[in-house]
Design a protein around this motif. Structure first.
Motif, PDB file in Angstrom:
ATOM      1  N   VAL A   1       0.844  -1.188   0.000  1.00  0.00           N
ATOM      2  CA  VAL A   1       0.000   0.000   0.000  1.00  0.00           C
ATOM      3  C   VAL A   1       0.883   1.243   0.000  1.00  0.00           C
ATOM      4  CG1 VAL A   1      -1.814  -1.201   1.279  1.00  0.00           C
ATOM      5  CG2 VAL A   1      -0.144   0.210   2.521  1.00  0.00           C
ATOM      6  N   ALA A   2       0.322   2.346  -0.460  1.00  0.00           N
ATOM      7  CA  ALA A   2       0.900   3.653  -0.189  1.00  0.00           C
ATOM      8  C   ALA A   2       0.421   4.063   1.200  1.00  0.00           C
ATOM      9  CB  ALA A   2       0.454   4.661  -1.236  1.00  0.00           C
ATOM     10  N   PHE A   3       1.309   4.626   1.982  1.00  0.00           N
ATOM     11  CA  PHE A   3       1.015   4.886   3.395  1.00  0.00           C
ATOM     12  C   PHE A   3       1.119   6.371   3.711  1.00  0.00           C
ATOM     13  CE2 PHE A   3       2.293   5.688   7.731  1.00  0.00           C
ATOM     14  CZ  PHE A   3       1.407   4.915   8.468  1.00  0.00           C
ATOM     15  N   VAL A   4       0.128   6.875   4.467  1.00  0.00           N
ATOM     16  CA  VAL A   4       0.157   8.233   5.004  1.00  0.00           C
ATOM     17  C   VAL A   4      -0.144   8.134   6.495  1.00  0.00           C
ATOM     18  CG1 VAL A   4      -0.805  10.563   4.897  1.00  0.00           C
ATOM     19  CG2 VAL A   4      -0.711   9.149   2.818  1.00  0.00           C
ATOM     20  N   GLY A   5       0.711   8.723   7.318  1.00  0.00           N
ATOM     21  CA  GLY A   5       0.490   8.690   8.760  1.00  0.00           C
ATOM     22  C   GLY A   5       0.708  10.056   9.381  1.00  0.00           C
ATOM     23  N   HIS A   6      -0.168  10.387  10.317  1.00  0.00           N
ATOM     24  CA  HIS A   6      -0.062  11.650  11.053  1.00  0.00           C
ATOM     25  C   HIS A   6       0.225  11.361  12.521  1.00  0.00           C
ATOM     26  CE1 HIS A   6      -2.229  15.037  13.322  1.00  0.00           C
ATOM     27  NE2 HIS A   6      -1.142  15.587  12.814  1.00  0.00           N
ATOM     28  N   ASP A   7       1.168  12.119  13.107  1.00  0.00           N
ATOM     29  CA  ASP A   7       1.376  12.049  14.550  1.00  0.00           C
ATOM     30  C   ASP A   7       1.676  10.596  14.958  1.00  0.00           C
ATOM     31  OD1 ASP A   7       0.991  13.760  17.169  1.00  0.00           O
ATOM     32  OD2 ASP A   7      -0.248  11.992  17.494  1.00  0.00           O
ATOM     33  N   ARG A   8       0.903  10.009  15.884  1.00  0.00           N
ATOM     34  CA  ARG A   8       1.175   8.636  16.314  1.00  0.00           C
ATOM     35  C   ARG A   8       1.120   7.670  15.134  1.00  0.00           C
ATOM     36  NH1 ARG A   8       3.685  10.079  20.387  1.00  0.00           N
ATOM     37  NH2 ARG A   8       3.700   7.971  21.220  1.00  0.00           N
ATOM     38  N   GLY A   9       0.193   7.933  14.204  1.00  0.00           N
ATOM     39  CA  GLY A   9       0.096   7.070  13.032  1.00  0.00           C
ATOM     40  C   GLY A   9       1.367   7.084  12.210  1.00  0.00           C
ATOM     41  N   ALA A  10       2.031   8.233  12.138  1.00  0.00           N
ATOM     42  CA  ALA A  10       3.298   8.304  11.414  1.00  0.00           C
ATOM     43  C   ALA A  10       4.400   7.564  12.163  1.00  0.00           C
ATOM     44  CB  ALA A  10       3.692   9.767  11.202  1.00  0.00           C
ATOM     45  N   ARG A  11       4.357   7.571  13.483  1.00  0.00           N
ATOM     46  CA  ARG A  11       5.357   6.822  14.254  1.00  0.00           C
ATOM     47  C   ARG A  11       5.153   5.318  14.068  1.00  0.00           C
ATOM     48  NH1 ARG A  11       7.883  10.872  16.484  1.00  0.00           N
ATOM     49  NH2 ARG A  11       6.654  12.753  16.930  1.00  0.00           N
ATOM     50  N   VAL A  12       3.906   4.901  13.993  1.00  0.00           N
ATOM     51  CA  VAL A  12       3.631   3.507  13.635  1.00  0.00           C
ATOM     52  C   VAL A  12       4.134   3.233  12.221  1.00  0.00           C
ATOM     53  CG1 VAL A  12       1.810   1.811  13.222  1.00  0.00           C
ATOM     54  CG2 VAL A  12       1.664   3.335  15.205  1.00  0.00           C
ATOM     55  N   GLY A  13       3.936   4.196  11.314  1.00  0.00           N
ATOM     56  CA  GLY A  13       4.420   4.033   9.947  1.00  0.00           C
ATOM     57  C   GLY A  13       5.929   3.904   9.860  1.00  0.00           C
ATOM     58  N   HIS A  14       6.651   4.637  10.702  1.00  0.00           N
ATOM     59  CA  HIS A  14       8.107   4.518  10.734  1.00  0.00           C
ATOM     60  C   HIS A  14       8.518   3.085  11.070  1.00  0.00           C
ATOM     61  CE1 HIS A  14      12.160   6.010  12.634  1.00  0.00           C
ATOM     62  NE2 HIS A  14      12.343   5.325  11.511  1.00  0.00           N
TER      63      HIS A  14
END
Length: 304
Positions: free
Chosen positions: A110-123
């Motif tokens: 998938v293409a992934f977009v994460g904000h805040d905590r979601g971006a830390r999960v994405g990392h």
């Protein structure tokens, strides 16, 4: 075995349906989905749920299959018990959820977009499951370890919850639980710099979830993990890099944009980094959705 149970149409995002997706690890995530095309997964942060993407999801659904989960512990997703190590709310375990969700929905990448905590999960997802991601977009974050390492009075004052929520149970849970609406309103109003970006209707849905004592505890565990076991995991993987193309978007009026050279903080974390500040606070997709959508679409067109 995974299982998908429809929950009807979304009352807030036109054209999207809600489902409860039971993952192979036994966790059930609430997921909103809409559109057809290549898969695009967007992961919210604290203190929101998947409705944080409401202003851009319908437009994205004209071109993509858009997937909007609630993180474990947040929204209407499961809030499993934690333990003294906080491992159940580590970014590694939360990223495993998203990897299993991608599989449960029948996608390879998938293409992934994460904000805040979601971006830390994405990392963490990009490090542990790189084969699942075609590209990444992280919104308004610098790396967790970097932000802790550079902590000073200004950061600790602006991001006080990074230090309040990690206090031992039950102190923060009890204090927030006394008046969740006050804490939530002060948090959102302090972070977002665009008046009216969060309508009363949407705030009330965020509050509906935040009034759940299990969510308050899960939020604290998320932050406790970030200050302990997540840092250990990051240190052990300090030689790993995000391999997929990475776009960074942040608010120039927010703490991250004002305290850090955001792109520089990611240079030794990813191989292909680009970034852009937007005229807003912490939540560009809620504050300046048209600008955010333009930047996002340009990036996706260039890498997919």
């Amino acid at each position: 075995m995974s299982e998908i149970t429809p929950q009807g149409d979304s009352p807030f995002i036109e054209g999207f349906t809600l489902s409860d997706v039971r993952l192979a690890n036994g966790i059930t995530l609430r997921v909103a989905m809409g559109g057809e095309g290549p898969p695009l997964l967007l992961l919210h942060g604290h203190p929101q749920n998947h409705l944080a993407w409401r202003k851009i999801a319908p437009q994205l659904a004209q071109k993509y299959r858009v997937i909007l989960p609630d993180l474990r512990g947040y929204g209407d997703s499961d809030k499993p018990p934690s333990d003294e190590t906080h491992r159940p709310y580590s970014k590694r375990v939360m990223a495993d959820d998203i990897s299993l969700l991608i599989e449960a929905l029948g996608w390879e990448r998938v293409a992934f977009v994460g904000h805040d905590r979601g971006a830390r999960v994405g990392h963490r997802l990009a490090l542990d499951h790189p084969e699942k991601l075609s590209c990444c977009v992280f919104v308004d974050i610098a790396p967790t370890a970097t932000m802790y390492a550079l902590t000073d009075k200004t950061f600790a004052t602006r991001y006080f919850w990074w230090f309040f929520l990690i206090q031992p149970y039950p102190l923060p849970e009890t204090m927030i639980g006394h008046d969740p609406a006050l804490f939530l309103r002060k948090h959102i109003d302090g972070q977002l710099k665009t008046p009216g970006a969060t309508s009363d209707e949407i705030f009330n849905d965020y509050l509906r979830c935040y009034q759940n004592k299990a969510m308050i505890h899960a939020v604290c565990e998320d932050y406790r993990a970030a200050a302990t076991i997540d840092l250990d995991d990051d240190a052990q993987d300090s030689d790993k890099r995000i391999e997929s193309p990475l776009l960074l978007l942040w608010g120039e009026k927010g703490t991250v944009g004002q305290l850090y050279n955001v792109v520089d903080t990611w240079q030794d974390k990813a191989r292909h980094v680009q970034g852009q500040a937007l005229p807003c606070g912490h939540s560009p997709h809620e504050e300046v959705p048209e600008l955010f959508l333009s930047q996002l679409q340009c990036f996706l067109d260039s890498v997919l």
